[in-house]
Design an enzyme around this catalytic site. Structure first.
Site, mmCIF file in Angstrom:
data_model
loop_
_atom_site.group_PDB
_atom_site.id
_atom_site.type_symbol
_atom_site.label_atom_id
_atom_site.label_comp_id
_atom_site.label_asym_id
_atom_site.label_seq_id
_atom_site.Cartn_x
_atom_site.Cartn_y
_atom_site.Cartn_z
ATOM 1 N N ASP A 13 -1.837 19.485 25.996
ATOM 2 C CA ASP A 13 -3.384 20.345 25.786
ATOM 3 C C ASP A 13 -4.416 19.404 26.739
ATOM 4 O OD1 ASP A 13 -1.787 21.848 23.972
ATOM 5 O OD2 ASP A 13 -2.253 20.721 22.308
ATOM 6 N N LYS A 16 -3.663 21.966 31.371
ATOM 7 C CA LYS A 16 -2.921 21.974 32.681
ATOM 8 C C LYS A 16 -3.063 23.480 33.305
ATOM 9 C CE LYS A 16 0.414 20.465 30.066
ATOM 10 N NZ LYS A 16 -0.326 19.950 28.891
ATOM 11 N N GLY A 17 -3.085 24.349 31.893
ATOM 12 C CA GLY A 17 -3.169 25.988 32.464
ATOM 13 C C GLY A 17 -4.145 26.095 33.249
ATOM 14 N N LYS A 18 -5.383 25.620 32.801
ATOM 15 C CA LYS A 18 -6.673 26.277 33.594
ATOM 16 C C LYS A 18 -6.778 25.500 34.943
ATOM 17 C CE LYS A 18 -11.267 24.884 34.421
ATOM 18 N NZ LYS A 18 -12.753 24.340 34.329
ATOM 19 N N ASN A 38 7.023 25.751 23.137
ATOM 20 C CA ASN A 38 6.102 24.676 22.501
ATOM 21 C C ASN A 38 4.869 24.538 23.200
ATOM 22 O OD1 ASN A 38 7.630 23.446 24.574
ATOM 23 N ND2 ASN A 38 7.972 21.702 23.661
ATOM 24 N N GLY A 40 1.432 25.617 25.299
ATOM 25 C CA GLY A 40 0.281 26.795 24.934
ATOM 26 C C GLY A 40 -0.700 26.538 26.284
ATOM 27 N N HIS A 41 -0.658 27.139 27.128
ATOM 28 C CA HIS A 41 -1.433 26.809 28.589
ATOM 29 C C HIS A 41 -2.634 27.694 28.362
ATOM 30 C CE1 HIS A 41 1.842 24.143 30.473
ATOM 31 N NE2 HIS A 41 1.468 23.753 29.177
ATOM 32 N N GLN A 223 3.363 19.774 28.103
ATOM 33 C CA GLN A 223 3.481 18.568 27.013
ATOM 34 C C GLN A 223 2.579 17.630 27.893
ATOM 35 O OE1 GLN A 223 6.979 20.192 26.976
ATOM 36 N NE2 GLN A 223 5.562 21.530 25.846
ATOM 37 N N SER A 298 -3.037 25.498 20.794
ATOM 38 C CA SER A 298 -2.880 26.970 21.352
ATOM 39 C C SER A 298 -1.545 27.769 21.087
ATOM 40 C CB SER A 298 -2.874 26.718 22.973
ATOM 41 O OG SER A 298 -3.885 25.985 23.546
ATOM 42 N N PRO A 303 -5.314 21.767 13.648
ATOM 43 C CA PRO A 303 -5.995 20.940 14.075
ATOM 44 C C PRO A 303 -5.584 20.145 15.074
ATOM 45 C CG PRO A 303 -5.907 21.019 11.830
ATOM 46 C CD PRO A 303 -5.193 22.068 12.103
ATOM 47 N N GLY A 331 -15.145 17.232 30.138
ATOM 48 C CA GLY A 331 -16.394 16.353 30.208
ATOM 49 C C GLY A 331 -17.561 17.004 29.523
ATOM 50 N N GLY A 414 -16.045 22.921 31.528
ATOM 51 C CA GLY A 414 -15.834 24.073 30.547
ATOM 52 C C GLY A 414 -14.647 24.942 30.958
HETATM 53 P P1 GDP Z 1 -2.804 22.744 28.163
HETATM 54 O O1 GDP Z 1 -1.633 22.882 27.319
HETATM 55 O O2 GDP Z 1 -2.654 21.519 28.918
HETATM 56 O O3 GDP Z 1 -2.684 23.835 29.415
HETATM 57 O O4 GDP Z 1 -4.006 23.006 27.503
HETATM 58 P P2 GDP Z 1 -4.477 23.928 26.469
HETATM 59 O O5 GDP Z 1 -4.735 25.155 27.069
HETATM 60 O O6 GDP Z 1 -3.473 23.818 25.162
HETATM 61 O O7 GDP Z 1 -5.542 23.355 25.742
HETATM 62 C C1 GDP Z 1 -6.903 23.159 26.603
HETATM 63 C C2 GDP Z 1 -8.061 23.754 25.592
HETATM 64 O O8 GDP Z 1 -9.257 23.487 26.421
HETATM 65 C C3 GDP Z 1 -8.022 25.206 26.162
HETATM 66 O O9 GDP Z 1 -8.703 26.118 25.107
HETATM 67 C C4 GDP Z 1 -8.927 25.545 27.411
HETATM 68 O O10 GDP Z 1 -9.553 26.731 27.531
HETATM 69 C C5 GDP Z 1 -9.914 24.417 27.069
HETATM 70 N N1 GDP Z 1 -10.402 23.889 28.446
HETATM 71 C C6 GDP Z 1 -9.863 23.652 29.535
HETATM 72 N N2 GDP Z 1 -10.873 22.899 30.064
HETATM 73 C C7 GDP Z 1 -12.080 22.644 29.477
HETATM 74 C C8 GDP Z 1 -13.169 22.070 29.853
HETATM 75 O O11 GDP Z 1 -13.331 21.322 30.989
HETATM 76 N N3 GDP Z 1 -14.097 22.165 28.853
HETATM 77 C C9 GDP Z 1 -13.882 22.804 27.536
HETATM 78 N N4 GDP Z 1 -14.962 22.699 26.963
HETATM 79 N N5 GDP Z 1 -12.956 23.356 27.543
HETATM 80 C C10 GDP Z 1 -11.636 23.118 28.329
HETATM 81 P P1 IMO Z 2 1.349 21.825 26.221
HETATM 82 O O1 IMO Z 2 2.202 22.013 27.288
HETATM 83 C C1 IMO Z 2 0.693 19.352 22.664
HETATM 84 C C2 IMO Z 2 4.179 18.106 20.204
HETATM 85 C C3 IMO Z 2 4.362 18.657 18.930
HETATM 86 C C4 IMO Z 2 5.124 17.633 18.256
HETATM 87 C C5 IMO Z 2 5.894 17.136 19.325
HETATM 88 C C6 IMO Z 2 7.217 17.711 19.400
HETATM 89 O O2 IMO Z 2 0.587 22.996 25.598
HETATM 90 O O3 IMO Z 2 0.620 20.617 26.287
HETATM 91 P P2 IMO Z 2 8.291 19.976 19.879
HETATM 92 O O4 IMO Z 2 8.168 21.466 19.532
HETATM 93 O O5 IMO Z 2 8.333 19.898 21.298
HETATM 94 O O6 IMO Z 2 9.765 19.622 19.313
HETATM 95 O O7 IMO Z 2 7.438 18.815 19.087
HETATM 96 O O8 IMO Z 2 5.261 17.448 20.719
HETATM 97 N N1 IMO Z 2 3.890 19.115 21.333
HETATM 98 C C7 IMO Z 2 2.876 19.414 21.990
HETATM 99 N N2 IMO Z 2 1.550 18.907 21.823
HETATM 100 N N3 IMO Z 2 0.929 20.122 23.589
HETATM 101 C C8 IMO Z 2 2.038 20.509 23.792
HETATM 102 O O9 IMO Z 2 2.429 21.568 25.030
HETATM 103 C C9 IMO Z 2 3.169 20.318 22.945
HETATM 104 N N4 IMO Z 2 4.530 20.672 23.073
HETATM 105 C C10 IMO Z 2 4.996 20.002 21.960
HETATM 106 O O10 IMO Z 2 2.946 18.955 18.533
HETATM 107 O O11 IMO Z 2 4.333 16.541 17.954
HETATM 108 MG MG MG Z 3 -1.459 23.523 25.413
#
Ligand code: GDP
Ligand code: IMO
Ligand code: MG
Length: 423
Positions: A13, A16-18, A38, A40-41, A223, A298, A303, A331, A414
């Site tokens: 999290d 990466k997706g952004k 698993n 969520g980008h 991940q 995501s 939480p 940031g 952001g």
């Molecule tokens: P990923 O799994 O690595 O793609 O990340 P996620 O999408 O799960 O979680 C990142 C969250 O932070 C998302 O809700 C994005 O929209 C948000 N996000 C990404 N970059 C920024 C940033 O620079 N500032 C803020 N406030 N939010 C961000």
């Molecule tokens: P992205 O790509 C954050 C965590 C789970 C759990 C552990 C094992 O969005 O960054 P699993 O379902 O793989 O057996 O869970 O890994 N986990 C993640 N945490 N971002 C993810 O993916 C995750 N994918 C798995 O919360 O602790």
């Molecule tokens: Mg994610």
């Protein structure tokens, strides 16, 4: 041409997706190499917020080919739902999305096994997303899995039933109810029919031929390195190789063909699920970070645990991945703090200082030792260049660069595509 890799350096999290979406116009191909639903980008642009789980984050750029590689574990039900969800964006997924026939399929009983195994672990549970990831990779490594190419075979149903029979034995050992299975199977087979109509290919040829003809490829990690099955805080990890080396096995690209390794990290830390998190905050600062950063999963909505940046952990991730450029995300979330802490070392209860993530660290109680930096404590809105940043933010970035010995080439302020400052 070499393939660049973008991956998370923390517990997932990182954003990466952004960043894949931001960088995509510089590439011809974006490819996922491991993980599955698993992940969520999140992508935000033009007032749209969209979360991708299995489809690579280049899908919103019409000129880009998106590849789901052999290292991925794929749930046909989730894929169908994801493609349906893209309907309103008029994306030509028949042109822009291809899937490796060698990717592994998540079947309904994998999800039941995930739930059964977690329940049986009680308070030692991993906090899995319950998407069936662990059981599916177990079958892959155990050489009993179904692969995408199998759905085209006339005896797919037979192969499926034989795997389900094996799973049912384990589920009965766990005493796990099978009531939901009928409906799940109905959805699964309907999704498989749709799946058969997609572009299923031997993607290792497409990837290597693209590199040979000088096309640019970005491999998108899921991940994070601290969830890697070998180097993460085992057993509180996911079941795939989340590191740069995973991009080689997950796409069929030789190590000599890896170019830049972009390591992406939040300006602080989060973790969802169980396992060690030395800098985790249980006080108001942690609450404020969660609120300001909207730190809720995501994929599962849980939480996220929040804490200060952890340099020993970050250095470890940089080392095992060979990171060549760092990208610092979120940031802006630290705007609210007058002071910002960074963990420089850990201390053992004996008083000994350590700065390595050894085998023992999962079990050991470690106390983080912090350096305190002055916060900028103001909004970063409307700042379009690094030079416009407050001096304290620049000092934070430059301090980290020295400590980590890798340049920070991008600072995200952001969630929107446009809120990205390149250096
Ligand atoms: P990923 O799994 O690595 O793609 O990340 P996620 O999408 O799960 O979680 C990142 C969250 O932070 C998302 O809700 C994005 O929209 C948000 N996000 C990404 N970059 C920024 C940033 O620079 N500032 C803020 N406030 N939010 C961000
Ligand atoms: P992205 O790509 C954050 C965590 C789970 C759990 C552990 C094992 O969005 O960054 P699993 O379902 O793989 O057996 O869970 O890994 N986990 C993640 N945490 N971002 C993810 O993916 C995750 N994918 C798995 O919360 O602790
Ligand atoms: Mg994610």
């Amino acid at each position: 041409m070499k393939m660049d890799v973008l991956l998370g350096l923390q517990w997932g999290d990182e954003g990466k997706g952004k960043i894949v979406d931001v960088l995509a116009p510089e590439y011809e191909i974006v490819a996922r190499f491991q993980g599955g639903p698993n992940a969520g980008h999140t992508l935000e642009f033009d007032g749209i917020k969209h979360v991708l789980h299995q489809i690579p984050s280049g899908i919103f750029r019409s000129q880009i080919l998106n590849i789901i590689g052999n290292g991925v574990v794929l749930d046909p039900i989730v894929l169908k739902r994801e493609i349906d969800g893209l309907g309103k964006f008029s994306i030509d997924y028949m042109k822009n999305l291809v899937i490796s026939k060698k990717a592994t399929i998540i079947i309904p009983t994998h999800k039941l096994l995930d739930a059964a195994s977690e329940q049986a672990k009680g308070d030692k549970k991993i906090g899995s997303t319950l998407k069936g990831i662990g059981p599916t990779y177990q079958d892959k490594i155990g050489r009993t899995a179904l692969r995408v190419g199998d759905i085209l075979s006339p005896d797919f149903r037979e192969k499926y039933e034989s795997l389900v029979a094996k799973h049912k034995t384990t589920l009965s050992f766990y005493n796990h109810p099978l009531d939901a299975l009928g409906e799940m199977e109905e959805q699964f087979f309907s999704a498989v029919e749709f799946f058969k109509t997609l572009n299923l290919i031997d993607s290792e040829y497409v990837v290597n031929e693209a590199l040979d003809s000088n096309k640019r490829i970005l491999a998108e990690g899921a991940q994070g390195s601290l969830l890697d099955v070998d180097f993460g805080s085992y057993p509180y990890v996911t079941s795939s190789s989340t590191m740069a080396a995973g991009a080689c096995t997950g796409l069929g690209v030789a190590p000599s063909k890896i170019g830049e390794v972009f390591g992406i990290f939040k300006a602080y830390c989060t973790r969802v699920g169980s396992g060690p998190f030395p800098t985790e905050l249980f006080d108001q600062d942690g609450e404020d970070m969660r609120k300001e950063g909207n730190e809720f999963g995501s994929t599962t909505g849980r939480p996220r645990r929040c804490g200060w940046l952890d340099l020993p952990a970050l250095r470890y991730s940089i080392m095992i991945n060979g990171v060549t450029q760092l990208f610092m995300m979120k940031g802006d979330v630290l705007n609210i703090f007058k002071e910002i802490k960074v963990c420089t070392h850990y201390e053992l209860p004996s008083g000994e200082r350590i700065d390595k993530l050894s085998f023992e660290i999962t079990e050991q109680e470690v106390i983080p030792v912090y350096k305190t930096l002055k916060g900028w404590n103001c909004s970063l809105e409307n700042m379009n260049s690094y030079e416009e940043f407050p001096a304290e933010l620049r000092a934070y970035v430059e301090y980290l660069e020295i400590e980590l010995n890798v340049p920070i080439k991008l600072v995200s302020v952001g969630p929107d595509r446009t809120q990205t400052i390149l250096r």
